[in-house]
Design an enzyme around this catalytic site. Structure first.
Site, PDB file in Angstrom:
ATOM      1  N   HIS A   1      -1.913  -5.821   1.809  1.00 20.03           N
ATOM      2  CA  HIS A   1      -3.214  -6.466   1.588  1.00 20.03           C
ATOM      3  C   HIS A   1      -2.966  -7.896   1.135  1.00 20.03           C
ATOM      4  O   HIS A   1      -2.003  -8.185   0.419  1.00 20.03           O
ATOM      5  CB  HIS A   1      -4.006  -5.721   0.504  1.00 20.03           C
ATOM      6  CG  HIS A   1      -5.200  -6.480   0.010  1.00 20.03           C
ATOM      7  ND1 HIS A   1      -6.419  -6.443   0.640  1.00 20.03           N
ATOM      8  CD2 HIS A   1      -5.350  -7.313  -1.061  1.00 20.03           C
ATOM      9  CE1 HIS A   1      -7.284  -7.205  -0.019  1.00 20.03           C
ATOM     10  NE2 HIS A   1      -6.651  -7.744  -1.058  1.00 20.03           N
TER      11      HIS A   1
ATOM     12  N   ASN B   1      -2.207   0.058   7.003  1.00 15.80           N
ATOM     13  CA  ASN B   1      -1.542  -1.140   7.536  1.00 15.80           C
ATOM     14  C   ASN B   1      -0.605  -1.815   6.550  1.00 15.80           C
ATOM     15  O   ASN B   1      -0.276  -2.983   6.675  1.00 15.80           O
ATOM     16  CB  ASN B   1      -2.584  -2.137   8.066  1.00 15.80           C
ATOM     17  CG  ASN B   1      -3.562  -2.573   6.980  1.00 15.80           C
ATOM     18  OD1 ASN B   1      -3.361  -2.303   5.794  1.00 15.80           O
ATOM     19  ND2 ASN B   1      -4.622  -3.238   7.385  1.00 15.80           N
TER      20      ASN B   1
ATOM     21  N   ARG C   1       2.401  -6.355   8.967  1.00 16.01           N
ATOM     22  CA  ARG C   1       1.584  -5.164   9.170  1.00 16.01           C
ATOM     23  C   ARG C   1       2.037  -4.401  10.416  1.00 16.01           C
ATOM     24  O   ARG C   1       2.001  -3.168  10.441  1.00 16.01           O
ATOM     25  CB  ARG C   1       0.107  -5.546   9.263  1.00 16.01           C
ATOM     26  CG  ARG C   1      -0.538  -5.774   7.895  1.00 16.01           C
ATOM     27  CD  ARG C   1      -1.958  -6.243   8.019  1.00 16.01           C
ATOM     28  NE  ARG C   1      -2.662  -6.178   6.748  1.00 16.01           N
ATOM     29  CZ  ARG C   1      -3.808  -6.795   6.510  1.00 16.01           C
ATOM     30  NH1 ARG C   1      -4.393  -7.516   7.469  1.00 16.01           N
ATOM     31  NH2 ARG C   1      -4.393  -6.689   5.338  1.00 16.01           N
TER      32      ARG C   1
ATOM     33  N   LYS D   1       0.825  -1.207   0.000  1.00 19.33           N
ATOM     34  CA  LYS D   1       0.000   0.000   0.000  1.00 19.33           C
ATOM     35  C   LYS D   1       0.866   1.266   0.000  1.00 19.33           C
ATOM     36  O   LYS D   1       2.089   1.191   0.205  1.00 19.33           O
ATOM     37  CB  LYS D   1      -0.934  -0.049   1.205  1.00 19.33           C
ATOM     38  CG  LYS D   1      -1.918  -1.219   1.158  1.00 19.33           C
ATOM     39  CD  LYS D   1      -2.826  -1.254   2.379  1.00 19.33           C
ATOM     40  CE  LYS D   1      -3.795  -2.422   2.313  1.00 19.33           C
ATOM     41  NZ  LYS D   1      -4.704  -2.469   3.484  1.00 19.33           N
TER      42      LYS D   1
END
Length: 201
Positions: free
Chosen positions: A122, A119, A109, A18
């Protein structure tokens, strides 16, 4: 001879790095490979809020939804198509739960994320989710099972090698001008799985 039991294929799953963890992508990808995953495809992309809404459609109506789509469209992300045995469960165990900082301090995470929303990573939650998410992130890729090396060796040993070796021996005896065509014809004629024709009296 006892029947041989072996795994037919390995799973594929989607991993997303992310926006808050993209700067650590090399380190994360190294961890991924050291955990036995093959990275089949890698793609860096910047999603629009609309694309994020489509990807996270299952979360529509939840309090987290607006913040999630805004966050996931705030910068580049890296999509990875990963493969190994039991890939979905294994990747989920490595990244840990969404609220990972205190409950699972050893997971990725907890190491790379900064909050429940941001976090860092994914992972697909199921086989169906993995297929849908992989098609979303890699729309031009044919998603299929990836056979293990052990399965391939076992399959060739059981169904191909004996007939092929006989054909190659005959090929060496005859030394035809066009060996590929000759061998193809020989294999068709000597296919052990060819239906047997019986003529009634």
């Amino acid at each position: 001879m006892e029947p041989v039991s072996y795994s037919i294929s390995v799973e594929t799953t989607l991993a997303l790095i992310k926006p808050d963890a993209v700067h650590k992508s090399e380190e994360i990808e190294d961890i991924i490979q050291r955990n036995g995953f093959n990275i089949l495809e890698r793609r860096t992309l910047l999603l629009t809020p609309e694309q994020c809404s489509d990807f996270y459609a299952l979360h529509y109506g939840k309090l987290i939804f607006p913040g999630l789509t805004a966050y996931m469209s705030s910068g580049p992300i890296i999509a990875l198509r990963l493969a190994r045995d039991n890939a979905i469960a294994h990747w989920k165990s490595i990244i840990g739960p969404a609220k990972a900082t205190e409950s699972h301090p050893e997971c990725l995470r907890a190491k790379y994320g900064t909050s429940e929303l941001q976090n860092a990573l994914h992972g697909s939650g199921s086989l169906l989710a993995a297929e849908r998410e992989l098609r979303f992130m890699f729309p031009y890729t044919v998603i299929e099972h990836v056979h293990t090396r052990e399965f391939t060796i076992e399959y060739l040993s059981r169904h191909v090698n004996q007939t092929l070796m006989q054909g190659l021996v005959e090929l060496c005896k005859h030394k035809p001008l066009n060996p590929c065509v000759w061998l193809a014809d020989w294999l068709i004629k000597h296919n052990p799985n060819k239906p047997q024709i019986s003529y009634g009296v």
